[in-house]
Design a protein around this motif. Structure first.
Motif, PDB file in Angstrom:
ATOM      1  N   ALA A 154       0.877  -1.173   0.000  1.00 56.12           N
ATOM      2  CA  ALA A 154       0.000   0.000   0.000  1.00 56.12           C
ATOM      3  C   ALA A 154       0.914   1.224   0.000  1.00 56.12           C
ATOM      4  CB  ALA A 154      -0.886   0.019   1.246  1.00 56.12           C
ATOM      5  N   VAL A 155       0.486   2.248  -0.720  1.00 55.61           N
ATOM      6  CA  VAL A 155       1.228   3.514  -0.704  1.00 55.61           C
ATOM      7  C   VAL A 155       0.301   4.538  -0.066  1.00 55.61           C
ATOM      8  CG1 VAL A 155       2.472   5.221  -2.069  1.00 55.61           C
ATOM      9  CG2 VAL A 155       2.424   2.820  -2.811  1.00 55.61           C
ATOM     10  N   VAL A 156       0.781   5.161   0.988  1.00 55.51           N
ATOM     11  CA  VAL A 156      -0.114   6.032   1.762  1.00 55.51           C
ATOM     12  C   VAL A 156       0.553   7.347   2.129  1.00 55.51           C
ATOM     13  CG1 VAL A 156      -1.271   4.037   2.802  1.00 55.51           C
ATOM     14  CG2 VAL A 156       0.578   5.158   4.055  1.00 55.51           C
ATOM     15  N   GLU A 157      -0.284   8.341   2.385  1.00 54.02           N
ATOM     16  CA  GLU A 157       0.198   9.579   2.978  1.00 54.02           C
ATOM     17  C   GLU A 157       0.285   9.390   4.498  1.00 54.02           C
ATOM     18  OE1 GLU A 157      -1.188  12.914  -0.245  1.00 54.02           O
ATOM     19  OE2 GLU A 157      -2.564  12.535   1.409  1.00 54.02           O
ATOM     20  N   PRO A 158       1.040  10.255   5.186  1.00 54.79           N
ATOM     21  CA  PRO A 158       1.322   9.978   6.597  1.00 54.79           C
ATOM     22  C   PRO A 158       0.138  10.139   7.545  1.00 54.79           C
ATOM     23  CG  PRO A 158       2.214  12.108   5.945  1.00 54.79           C
ATOM     24  CD  PRO A 158       1.760  11.437   4.695  1.00 54.79           C
ATOM     25  N   GLY A 159      -0.882  10.915   7.122  1.00 53.17           N
ATOM     26  CA  GLY A 159      -1.991  11.173   8.045  1.00 53.17           C
ATOM     27  C   GLY A 159      -3.071  10.112   8.017  1.00 53.17           C
ATOM     28  N   VAL A 160      -2.876   9.049   7.239  1.00 54.19           N
ATOM     29  CA  VAL A 160      -3.873   7.969   7.209  1.00 54.19           C
ATOM     30  C   VAL A 160      -3.944   7.325   8.590  1.00 54.19           C
ATOM     31  CG1 VAL A 160      -4.342   5.665   6.280  1.00 54.19           C
ATOM     32  CG2 VAL A 160      -3.600   7.502   4.750  1.00 54.19           C
ATOM     33  N   VAL A 161      -5.149   7.151   9.088  1.00 53.50           N
ATOM     34  CA  VAL A 161      -5.331   6.514  10.397  1.00 53.50           C
ATOM     35  C   VAL A 161      -5.134   5.006  10.234  1.00 53.50           C
ATOM     36  CG1 VAL A 161      -7.049   6.007  12.198  1.00 53.50           C
ATOM     37  CG2 VAL A 161      -6.817   8.332  11.293  1.00 53.50           C
ATOM     38  N   ASN A 162      -4.415   4.420  11.173  1.00 48.48           N
ATOM     39  CA  ASN A 162      -4.045   3.008  11.097  1.00 48.48           C
ATOM     40  C   ASN A 162      -5.254   2.108  10.801  1.00 48.48           C
ATOM     41  OD1 ASN A 162      -3.784   0.274  12.332  1.00 48.48           O
ATOM     42  ND2 ASN A 162      -1.652   0.897  12.588  1.00 48.48           N
ATOM     43  N   ALA A 163      -6.338   2.296  11.537  1.00 44.39           N
ATOM     44  CA  ALA A 163      -7.502   1.412  11.363  1.00 44.39           C
ATOM     45  C   ALA A 163      -8.141   1.590   9.997  1.00 44.39           C
ATOM     46  CB  ALA A 163      -8.532   1.677  12.459  1.00 44.39           C
ATOM     47  N   ASP A 164      -8.077   2.806   9.454  1.00 45.53           N
ATOM     48  CA  ASP A 164      -8.647   3.037   8.119  1.00 45.53           C
ATOM     49  C   ASP A 164      -7.868   2.254   7.071  1.00 45.53           C
ATOM     50  OD1 ASP A 164     -10.528   4.666   9.198  1.00 45.53           O
ATOM     51  OD2 ASP A 164      -9.514   6.536   8.678  1.00 45.53           O
TER      52      ASP A 164
END
Ligand SMILES: Cc1cc2nc3c(=O)[nH]c(=O)nc-3n(C[C@H](O)[C@H](O)[C@H](O)COP(=O)(O)OP(=O)(O)OC[C@H]3O[C@@H](n4cnc5c(N)ncnc54)[C@H](O)[C@@H]3O)c2cc1C
Length: 503
Positions: A154-164
C-alpha cells in the motif's frame, strides 16, 4: 470503537488545551483547527512573528496556517504524563508534499524549530511542541494512494489513520498487521515516527518490518526517496529503517510504501487464569519454547483486570492473579489453542477458557485494549512504562515491579505483550499529590533500571521522546550516543527538527 470522522477536522484523538480525557484516554474539546485561519493581509496575533506567518502564507493556502493561540495551544502535547511542552508559534496543516517542502524551506531560512505531529496519541512527549515552533500536523495528508494486491503493498500519505488502512486493505483480501491499541486514532506517520507495535507483533513483528520505502522532506526542504516497492532490495544503506523510530528528528515522512500480507483466517482467543504472575510467565516460556506461533500472547495482571472491569464491566475473572490471552489465526485455531491450553495448565493455570467464536474473541481483545485507559481511571493519572526484556526474563521483571510498587506504596498495573517480553507497567497516581507524584516518577525510573539489568530496553514501542531521553543515553552508552548524534547532525545540521527529543 468507531472510525473517527475524516478530513478537515482537528483529529478527534487530539489532546486539547483545557480539554478533558474520556475513559478511552481521548482528550475531548479539541477546537476545529480550521475555524480560525490567517490571510496574508491579517496581522499576526500578539507574540507571533509576522515574518514567519507571512513567509508561510506565501506558499500555503490560508486555511493551512493557524495562529489563534487557543487553537495552537491545543496542539501543544501528546498523551504522555510528566513531559514539558512549549507554546507553538503556529500550526501548519499541509495537504501536499510541496507545501511541506515550503514549510521546511521557510523553517531553515528563519531557523525556526519544526515539530511534526500525527494524532498526538504518543506516550513519550515525542510530539510535544517547543516554544515558538512550527507544529507541522500531517493529519490532512490522509489519502491512501494505492493498494496493490500483486505487489502486496500500500502507498499512503502519513496522516492515514491506522484502522482506516487496515479496513481498506481487508477489502482486497490483504492484511496490514501493525495494530497499536490506539489504532482507531493514531496515524501511519506517527506509527513510523515511533516504530510502533501492538498486539500482533509476536507473530507479525512491528511497524519497521512493514515499511519498504519512504518519501521524506529533509530539514532544508529537499525531497529524499528511500527504499523500494519491490519484494527485495539491498541497494545502499538502509535509510528507510533509519527513519523508522526517528521520532520526527531526521525528516518529515510524506509518503510511505508499506508491505501487506494475505489476510489470515479469523483468529480465535483463549483466556487462561493463573494463581500468580510467575506461573503466567512460565506458561509464556513454555508456549514459545514449544515452537508455537500465536497471533497474540498478552498478559493482564490482577490490577489491570480489576481496572478494566471497573471501567467497562467486562466480567473478567477478578480472583485471578494474572490473565493470559493467547490467539491463533491458523487454519485450525481450535487445535492450536488446545495445545497451548495444555501448556497453560502444566504451568499451573486454574482455568483455561477458549472463546466460542469470533465475537467472544473480540470481546477479550477489547478488554485488553482498554487496559491503559482503565488503569488511568484508577488514580486519575498514569505513567506508562514500556520496558521490553528477553521473554525468558519476563517473570523476573514482573516480580521486580511488584517489589517496586510495594516499596513506593503505589498501584502499578501491568499489561504486557507477553509474547514479545514487552511490558507496560503503569504507575497509577494522583498528580495533585506532590509526594505521590515524586514516588511515581521514582518507581517509573526504577522499572527502567530493572529492565536494563535484565538485558532489556527502556522502550519496546512507545519511543524515547522527552520522557526517557536521559535513559536513552544510559542504554546506548557513550559511543552509541556519539554515533546517533552524528546521524542527527548529518540530517539536521541546524537542529530545527523536533529539538529536545531523544537526546
Ligand atoms: C490508548 C493508547 C494505546 C496505545 N497503544 C499502543 C500500542 O499498543 N503500541 C504502540 O506502539 N503504541 C501505542 N500507543 C502510543 C501511540 O498511539 C503510538 O506511539 C502511535 O504510533 C503514535 O501515532 P500518532 O499518529 O498519534 O503520532 P504522534 O503522537 O503525533 O507522533 C509520534 C512521533 O512521530 C512523529 N511524527 C508523526 N508524524 C510524522 C511524520 N509524518 N513524519 C515524521 N515524524 C512524524 C512525531 O514527531 C512524534 O515524534 C498507545 C497510545 C494510547 C493513547
Amino acid at each position: 470503537m468507531t472510525a473517527p470522522p475524516r478530513p478537515e477536522r482537528a483529529h478527534p484523538g487530539a489532546p486539547a488545551r483545557g480539554g478533558k480525557r474520556t475513559p478511552q484516554g481521548v482528550h475531548t474539546g479539541a477546537p476545529e483547527c480550521n475555524a480560525v485561519i490567517m490571510s496574508r493581509s491579517q496581522a499576526a496575533p500578539d507574540g507571533v512573528d509576522s515574518t514567519l506567518t507571512d513567509r508561510l502564507l506565501a506558499g500555503l493556502p490560508a486555511d493551512a496556517v493557524v495562529t489563534d493561540p487557543d487553537i495552537t495551544a491545543s496542539y501543544a502535547h501528546d498523551m504522555a504524563s510528566f513531559c514539558p511542552s512549549g507554546s507553538p508559534a503556529v500550526v501548519v496543516l499541509p495537504r501536499t508534499v510541496e507545501e511541506v517542502q515550503h514549510v521546511m524551506r521557510t523553517a531553515t531560512e528563519l531557523r525556526v524549530p519544526v515539530v511534526p505531529q500525527g494524532a498526538r496519541t504518543g506516550l513519550s512527549g515525542a510530539a510535544n511542541a517547543s516554544d515558538g515552533c512550527i507544529v507541522l500536523s500531517l493529519t490532512r495528508m490522509n489519502r491512501i494512494l494505492e493498494i496493490n494486491p500483486v505487489d502486496r503493498i500500500a502507498v499512503v500519505e502519513p496522516g492515514v489513520v491506522n484502522a482506516d488502512l487496515s479496513r481498506a486493505v481487508t477489502e482486497h483480501g490483504l492484511y496490514y498487521p501493525p495494530d497499536p491499541s490506539s489504532w482507531e486514532m493514531c496515524t501511519i506517520g506517527g506509527n513510523i515516527g515511533t516504530a510502533s507495535g501492538g498486539l500482533c507483533c509476536v507473530k507479525y513483528g512491528v511497524t519497521a518490518e512493514y515499511v519498504l520505502g519512504l518519501d521524506v522532506v529533509l530539514a532544508d526542504g529537499r525531497l529524499l526517496s528511500t527504499g523500494r516497492r519491490t519484494a527485495k532490495g539491498v541497494a545502499g544503506y538502509d535509510l528507510t529503517r533509519l527513519f523508522v523510530g526517528s521520532e520526527g528528528s531526521l525528516g518529515i515522512v510524506v509518503r510511505a510504501v508499506l508491505a501487506l500480507k494475505p489476510k489470515p483466517p479469523q483468529q480465535l482467543v483463549l483466556a487462561a487464569e493463573f494463581p500468580s504472575a510467575a506461573a503466567a510467565c512460565d506458561a509464556v516460556c513454555r508456549i514459545m519454547a514449544g515452537g508455537h506461533v500465536p497471533s497474540l500472547l498478552e498478559l493482564m495482571d490482577r490490577t489491570t483486570v480489576k481496572a478494566v472491569n471497573d471501567l467497562a464491566h467486562m466480567g473478567l475473572p477478578e480472583t485471578t492473579e494474572a490473565l493470559l490471552l493467547a490467539a491463533f489465526d491458523t487454519p485450525d485455531p481450535a487445535a492450536d489453542l488446545a495445545a497451548v491450553g495444555a501448556l497453560c495448565e502444566a504451568a499451573g493455570a486454574t482455568e483455561v477458557v477458549p472463546a466460542d467464536d469470533a465475537a467472544e474473541s473480540e470481546m477479550l481483545l477489547q478488554a485488553r485494549r482498554l487496559s491503559l485507559p482503565a488503569l488511568e481511571a484508577v488514580r486519575g493519572t498514569t505513567m506508562i512504562d514500556d520496558v521490553c526484556v528477553p521473554r525468558s526474563r519476563l517473570g523476573d521483571l514482573l516480580d521486580g515491579i511488584e517489589q517496586i510498587a510495594e516499596k513506593h506504596r503505589l498501584t502499578i498495573g501491568v499489561c504486557a505483550h507477553a509474547g514479545d517480553g514487552n511490558t507496560h507497567p503503569t504507575v497509577c497516581f494522583d498528580a495533585q499529590d506532590p509526594d505521590e507524584s515524586r514516588r511515581a516518577r521514582a518507581s517509573f525510573d526504577e522499572i527502567m533500571a530493572l529492565g536494563l539489568r535484565l538485558g532489556g530496553t527502556i522502550t519496546g514501542e512507545h519511543g524515547v521522546g522527552v520522557l526517557k531521553k536521559e535513559w536513552l543515553a544510559r542504554e546506548l552508552g557513550p559511543v552509541g550516543l556519539e554515533v546517533q548524534r552524528a546521524v542527527k547532525q548529518t540530517f539536521d545540521p541546524l537542529g530545527i527538527l523536533n529539538p529536545g527529543k531523544l537526546f
